[in-house]
Design a protein around this motif. Structure first.
Motif, PDB file in Angstrom:
ATOM      1  N   ASN A   1       0.798  -1.227   0.000  1.00 46.71           N
ATOM      2  CA  ASN A   1       0.000   0.000   0.000  1.00 46.71           C
ATOM      3  C   ASN A   1       0.831   1.277   0.000  1.00 46.71           C
ATOM      4  N   GLN A   2       2.132   1.170  -0.268  1.00 45.40           N
ATOM      5  CA  GLN A   2       2.998   2.353  -0.268  1.00 45.40           C
ATOM      6  C   GLN A   2       3.751   2.425  -1.595  1.00 45.40           C
TER       7      GLN A   2
ATOM      8  N   VAL B   1       7.303   8.114  -1.769  1.00 48.17           N
ATOM      9  CA  VAL B   1       7.681   7.163  -0.724  1.00 48.17           C
ATOM     10  C   VAL B   1       9.080   6.612  -0.992  1.00 48.17           C
TER      11      VAL B   1
ATOM     12  N   ASN C   1      11.905   3.892  -1.186  1.00 48.44           N
ATOM     13  CA  ASN C   1      11.756   2.500  -1.584  1.00 48.44           C
ATOM     14  C   ASN C   1      13.103   1.924  -1.980  1.00 48.44           C
TER      15      ASN C   1
ATOM     16  N   HIS D   1       7.617  -1.686  -4.960  1.00 43.44           N
ATOM     17  CA  HIS D   1       7.200  -0.313  -5.268  1.00 43.44           C
ATOM     18  C   HIS D   1       7.105  -0.166  -6.775  1.00 43.44           C
TER      19      HIS D   1
END
Length: 291
Positions: free
Chosen positions: A53-54, A59, A61, A90
């Motif tokens: 969910n990211q 974000v 990664n 990701h």
């Protein structure tokens, strides 16, 4: 440290569920596993464990760390599920090849070396993963490229799920050449710790396929489509699915869990690791407490 990548040329053979269930089996025995999935597709290990969910560009990664543009510490990437530490996948993994090539071009323009297939290994070493973890499992895609090569470069060993079918037979026939190709491409030694036949129905043709495999076969997993589909539906390992989501325990499913436990012990033994608290194989009363 035990380190291996789950790999199969053929799709749909349970490569990701094998990686997930082995990781939990290692954790159940008191070891500390880290799983690094590298498959940019939607049906990935991050989704199986519910940590998918990211994926926004903002974000931090793994890819940012591999191209030396992190936004934070490697440890901050990690999420823990069922006693297993995971570096979630990701969206930037979809363009990993381009990111790595761009960084390589910039580095060479500055007179610096940049090995596109050695960046995962560099990131893991700089994060002291070999010292902090007992087990490293990489789950790359089946297609050749930087995802797969970085995984193999970091682990140097393979666990290969095999479909005992005509399709799987072709993959079996090419295993030796495949491993030799990895070694030549990466200039490293690559070992096969185990071949793991899956969806085995004990037919004559399937037994013929198994007879042609030259690698160790510690366990043969039967047809467990319902169990594995349940894992994806509930986003958990087979251990948690049987314990938490089955209204009754089926003997053949408990035996499958026992097989993953035994396979984990076998793999640990290849590098001399003795798990501190191994369960009786398949014992659901023993394991990592869920949050």
């Amino acid at each position: 440290m035990l380190a291996y990548s789950t790999y199969s040329e053929a799709g749909g053979v349970g490569k990701t569920t094998t990686a997930a269930n082995l990781a939990v089996a290692h954790a159940r025995a008191g070891l500390k596993p880290l799983v690094v999935p590298l498959d940019p597709q939607d049906g990935d290990l991050s989704r199986l464990f519910g940590v998918d969910n990211q994926r926004t560009e903002s974000v931090d990664n793994l890819v940012r760390h591999m191209i030396r543009r992190p936004k934070g510490e490697f440890d901050d990437l990690i999420q823990t599920v069922e006693g297993v530490d995971i570096v979630p996948e990701h969206n930037m993994l979809s363009d990993l090849s381009e990111y790595l090539q761009r960084e390589k071009d910039q580095s060479e323009a500055m007179g610096e070396a940049f090995g596109v297939h050695a960046q995962l290994l560099r990131v893991l070493r700089e994060a002291n993963v070999p010292d902090e973890y007992d087990v490293l499992i990489c789950d790359p895609p089946a297609t050749e490229g930087p995802h797969l090569y970085n995984a193999i470069h970091a682990t140097r060993s393979l666990v290969i799920p095999v479909e005992p079918s005509a399709k799987g037979r072709a993959a079996v026939e090419g295993l030796e050449a495949l491993v030799a190709g990895f070694e030549e491409q990466l200039d490293i030694d690559v070992g096969v710790l185990a071949a793991v036949p899956v969806a085995f129905k004990d037919t004559r043709d399937q037994r013929t396929v198994l007879d042609e495999i030259d690698y160790a076969i510690p366990e043969i997993i039967g047809e467990r489509a319902s169990l594995m589909e349940g894992c994806w539906m509930q986003q958990c390992s087979a251990f948690t699915y049987v314990r938490e989501h089955r209204d009754r325990h089926r003997k053949y499913e408990l035996e499958t869990l026992a097989q993953f436990d035994r396979l984990a012990r076998n793999l640990e033994g290849t590098v001399g690791i003795e798990a501190p608290n191994p369960p009786e194989p398949g014992d659901l009363s023993h394991g990592v407490a869920l949050p």
